[in-house]
Write a protein that holds these residues in place. Structure first.
Motif, short mmCIF file in Angstrom:
data_model
loop_
_atom_site.label_atom_id
_atom_site.label_comp_id
_atom_site.label_asym_id
_atom_site.label_seq_id
_atom_site.Cartn_x
_atom_site.Cartn_y
_atom_site.Cartn_z
N ASN A 1 5.98 5.85 5.63
CA ASN A 1 5.40 4.56 5.23
C ASN A 1 4.95 3.75 6.44
O ASN A 1 3.95 3.03 6.39
CB ASN A 1 6.41 3.74 4.42
CG ASN A 1 6.97 4.49 3.23
OD1 ASN A 1 7.29 5.66 3.32
ND2 ASN A 1 7.13 3.80 2.11
N ILE B 1 -7.93 0.23 1.72
CA ILE B 1 -7.46 -1.07 2.18
C ILE B 1 -8.58 -1.99 2.66
O ILE B 1 -8.51 -3.21 2.48
CB ILE B 1 -6.39 -0.90 3.30
CG1 ILE B 1 -5.73 -2.25 3.57
CG2 ILE B 1 -6.98 -0.29 4.53
CD1 ILE B 1 -5.07 -2.91 2.38
N THR C 1 1.72 4.93 7.55
CA THR C 1 0.69 4.48 6.62
C THR C 1 0.25 3.06 6.94
O THR C 1 -0.96 2.75 6.95
CB THR C 1 1.21 4.56 5.17
OG1 THR C 1 1.44 5.93 4.83
CG2 THR C 1 0.23 3.96 4.19
N LEU C 2 1.20 2.19 7.24
CA LEU C 2 0.86 0.81 7.61
C LEU C 2 0.04 0.78 8.90
O LEU C 2 -0.95 0.04 9.01
CB LEU C 2 2.13 -0.02 7.78
CG LEU C 2 2.98 -0.25 6.53
CD1 LEU C 2 4.20 -1.10 6.89
CD2 LEU C 2 2.17 -0.92 5.42
N ALA D 1 -3.50 2.00 8.24
CA ALA D 1 -4.27 1.00 7.50
C ALA D 1 -4.68 -0.15 8.41
O ALA D 1 -5.82 -0.64 8.34
CB ALA D 1 -3.44 0.48 6.32
N VAL E 1 -0.56 -5.97 5.51
CA VAL E 1 -0.07 -4.88 4.66
C VAL E 1 1.44 -4.76 4.77
O VAL E 1 2.05 -5.17 5.76
CB VAL E 1 -0.73 -3.54 5.04
CG1 VAL E 1 -2.21 -3.54 4.66
CG2 VAL E 1 -0.56 -3.25 6.53
N ALA F 1 -3.73 3.29 0.08
CA ALA F 1 -3.92 2.88 1.48
C ALA F 1 -5.32 3.16 1.99
O ALA F 1 -5.84 2.41 2.83
CB ALA F 1 -2.88 3.59 2.36
N SER G 1 5.02 -2.22 3.12
CA SER G 1 5.57 -1.11 2.36
C SER G 1 7.09 -1.16 2.50
O SER G 1 7.62 -1.96 3.29
CB SER G 1 5.03 0.23 2.85
OG SER G 1 5.51 1.30 2.06
N ILE H 1 0.83 -1.20 0.00
CA ILE H 1 0.00 0.00 0.00
C ILE H 1 0.87 1.25 0.00
O ILE H 1 2.06 1.21 0.33
CB ILE H 1 -0.96 0.04 1.21
CG1 ILE H 1 -0.18 0.04 2.52
CG2 ILE H 1 -1.93 -1.14 1.14
CD1 ILE H 1 -1.05 0.23 3.76
N SER H 2 0.25 2.36 -0.37
CA SER H 2 0.95 3.64 -0.31
C SER H 2 -0.06 4.76 -0.09
O SER H 2 -1.25 4.61 -0.38
CB SER H 2 1.73 3.90 -1.60
OG SER H 2 0.84 4.08 -2.69
#
Length: 415
Positions: free
Chosen positions: A210, A172, A213-214, A217, A190, A169, A192, A152-153
């Motif tokens: 990143n 998700i 972001t994880l 998500a 997930v 992201a 990245s 994901i991003s």
């Protein structure tokens, strides 16, 4: 930087490599791996990962997927690998490791999905629905259900140029539902890259956007009713950062250069892992005050920048006490590295055949170098366990006069 680190923290490897090259047991254009130190490093990472409840998958591309290296880390407790590509996963399996993760960074080509599925990877990363469908179909045909990780991003994430790709992201939850609906697959979590990087200003490894972001998500997935979400968090991994990653919610880590003590952080701070790899070359000829040194493996991972390079030249029949520390002009990054050029204008005694030792951060799999495991460095009785090509296979035997014959393993059987 890493040559200075070797001289200070693992001079025994330098001495062993000089001796073994002098006797012909270590060939030129070869990365020597101190397997005893690798084992100690791997055990330290395994202990710290266990303390934080993290799964650890080894990245082996940087040491050419050397099978003796694979067996060493397996015996030290890291029993599964991450294949940066399918070829990496196949080599890791030949080396005795299970496949913990594949598909990240490099996706699996469509006609090779069945080969990947046959490896029974614990996790398989996909960047889009097409690749997810291929992974699921291949796994279903193999009679198994594959756990999928979604790459994901989000805006603001950091990727190396050419590494981009993945699902948005903020989609998700819908992505997870679609992957769950595929026969032969299920959504697992997930990933990245890079989720952390070395910060020269701070002098340590710090998280990237990143990682947030994880984490965001995973929170959305849990809010949607998913009780467990795997978070795969690779990048600049050593024992020193595992606590931080666990606190951020990571469940999987992927040590690579940490196993050989060659992350950027190791270059500036004495972490628990010790340096365990060097590059062995030899003086080919002299010209205009320079010693031309055989190349083939002179790719220096540029993560620390392209600074100056130095090497130790050890005269034939001599030892480290007789070595000369010299500046080296490396081939340009766009050039074929037939030779490097060492400035020996102040060292007139250098001669063809002298051993040359380098210490830098390697990426052996993109070179035409050899790799060799060395045991007994710490006990002072070093021995070469085997010599392999940069893809982890056994190279053409140096004593074989028939070029049609090559060894397929330590048995020396022809293929």
């Amino acid at each position: 930087m890493f040559l200075d680190l070797l001289r200070r923290r693992n001079p025994g490897l330098l001495a062993a490599a000089a001796d073994l090259h002098g006797t012909g047991e270590l060939p030129t254009n070869c990365y020597a791996l101190d397997l005893d130190t690798v084992a100690t490093n791997a055990a330290a990472i395994r202990r710290e990962a266990d303390r934080h409840g993290l799964s650890a998958y080894a990245m082996t591309k940087q040491v050419g997927r050397n099978p003796d290296f694979c067996r060493t880390i397996r015996d030290a407790g890291i029993t599964e690998a991450v294949g940066v590509d399918l070829q990496c996963a196949l080599a890791d399996r030949r080396g005795g490791l299970g496949i913990g993760h594949l598909g990240h960074l490099v996706q699996i080509p469509r006609h090779e999905a069945a080969t990947a599925a046959a490896l029974a990877p614990r996790f398989w990363t996909v960047f889009n629905d097409t690749k997810a469908g291929e992974a699921a179909a291949a796994s279903a045909a193999a009679g198994r259900e594959q756990a999928l990780l979604a790459r994901i991003s989000a805006p603001g994430d950091r990727f190396y140029r050419g590494h981009e790709g993945g699902y948005p992201a903020d989609e998700i939850v819908a992505v997870a539902d679609r992957l769950d609906a595929l026969p032969g697959a299920r959504f697992a979590g997930v990933t990245s890259f890079p989720t952390q990087l070395f910060d020269p200003a701070a002098g340590r490894v710090v998280p990237t956007a990143n990682l947030d972001t994880l984490r965001t998500a995973a929170a959305a997935l849990r809010a949607a009713g998913r009780s467990h979400v795997e978070i795969n968090a690779p990048g600049t991994t050593s024992a020193a950062i595992l606590g931080m990653l666990a606190e951020a919610g990571a469940t999987q880590v992927e040590p690579g250069h940490g196993l050989t003590g060659t992350t950027p952080w190791h270059a500036v701070t004495d972490l628990v892992e010790e340096p365990a790899v060097l590059y062995v070359s030899e003086v080919s000829h002299l010209w205009d005050g320079r010693a031309y040194v055989f190349g083939g493996g002179l790719y220096v991972d540029p993560v620390l920048g392209l600074g100056g390079t130095r090497a130790l030249i050890v005269p034939r029949g001599g030892g480290l006490d007789d070595a000369h520390l010299v500046d080296v002009e490396m081939p340009a990054p766009e050039a074929i590295d037939y030779y490097a050029m060492a400035d020996v204008s102040a060292v007139p005694s250098v001669a063809p055949g002298d051993t040359v030792l380098f210490g830098f951060r390697p990426q052996v799999f993109v070179t035409r170098a050899l790799t060799a495991g060395v045991t007994g460095v710490r006990s002072g009785v070093p021995a070469v366990t085997g010599v392999y090509a940069a893809d982890g296979s056994t190279p053409i035997r140096l004593d074989d006069t028939d070029p049609r014959t090559h060894a397929t393993g330590s048995t020396g059987r022809a293929s």
